[in-house]
Design a protein around this motif. Sequence first.
Motif: not given
Length: 452
Positions: A401-404, A408-413, A431-432, A437-438
């Motif tokens: 979530m911090i990366e998002n 930074l979509p790649g690391p976040a994903r 978890a939901p 977010k994914l």
Amino acid sequence: MGVLLGLFVGAVAVGGLLWLERPQPRPAPPPAPGPAEVALAAMRAGVPPALRDLAVLIGERERHLRAHPRDARAWAVLGTAYVERGRRTADAAHYPTAERALRTSLKVRPGNAGALEGMTALANARRDFRAARTWGEAAVKADGRRWTTQSLLIEAYTGVGDYKAARSTLERLQKLHSGRAVMVRSAAVYWDRGWREDAVATLADAAAGAEAPAERAAWLERAGQLAWERGDREVALRYFEAAVRADPDQRSAKAGQARALAALGRTDEALSAYRLALAERPSPQYALELGELYEALGLEQPARAQYDLLHAHVRSAAAGGVDEELVRGRYEADHGDPEEAVRLLRDEWRKQPGIAVADALGWALHRAGENEEALEYAVRATDKEHGGGVRSALYAYHRGMIENSLGLPGPARRHLEEALRINPYFSPLFAPLAREKLQALGEPPEVPVPAA
């Protein structure tokens, strides 16, 4: 006369033979050890005694010390027993009593290893890991053969983030002793290093070898924790239920049941299990979990009641010298004042810079809008180079979530996927959100194949 003497000797010999042929009464077996002896033996073996036996031991030592106030060893045993009672019941009111007993032991006989070890256990129970390290190292100097001190030092080193010292201490511990308590401590270190299969196998062996119900219940509860951390809901629930059957006083297992039941969708049972666990063991962590479950169900008023209860438990713990600022900081980050969470957790980081504090501080900084600094701490919590070998769904979720937020979509994903792969049910509230977010991030873009 000679004939008479011969007849007499013969009669004695025959009588002796007849006596030997009779079944001889077996010597009476030694009396079974009483509850106090059983509790003391368990403590010396580094395993949890039954709470009922522990109460008898405390009562006996208190009566003994009224008549023999200069018995340093008895004071050390009494103090350590109070530490164990406080730890098992989450009642911090026992810790000042424990400290008085242990300091009395040190006053009567300065530097005795039993009291120094007791002070190490007390500092660990209060989450004062720096003090635990100091007391533990002093205890080792007093008596380097006490393997139970080495076990407590591993907990202290882990708490202050000194994972290298924790590993080397485990090696010394394993050379000194090889019992079930050592296996359980080894399993904890293996888990922190990311050696999940080794941790599970070692803990399973310890649980299989346990004979006393209280010990078996403790190891089953820990096996349940490991199963829960890797997302095995049904397996975790079976372990927790078996722990409660073995020892109904195994209160941590009741909270474990609640987590697993919630993940299985058995919500009413989960709520009841949480309420029972809190009634028997007033832990701020349980209050936070129950509040978040209520919040996930859209029940704001019951959630708020649990958060108020969390604050009450934190204050009660502080009165007994217990540091619950980590839980309080987590609450403030998600449900209260993120700026206050940052302040609390920065203080906590200065005192004991372990993985759990790194994760919580990173998340608090994110919630307060300080995402670049937040990522530094999130990396510490999840990067093996800094000791973050433990595979935690919550830590991976926080990092993703911090990366998002930093674009930074790649690391976040990658980290959000990792969180749900480790434990798809890690939180009824978060978890939901990880799944949402994914889905919003979508599939990674296709990389064009270079032309031949």
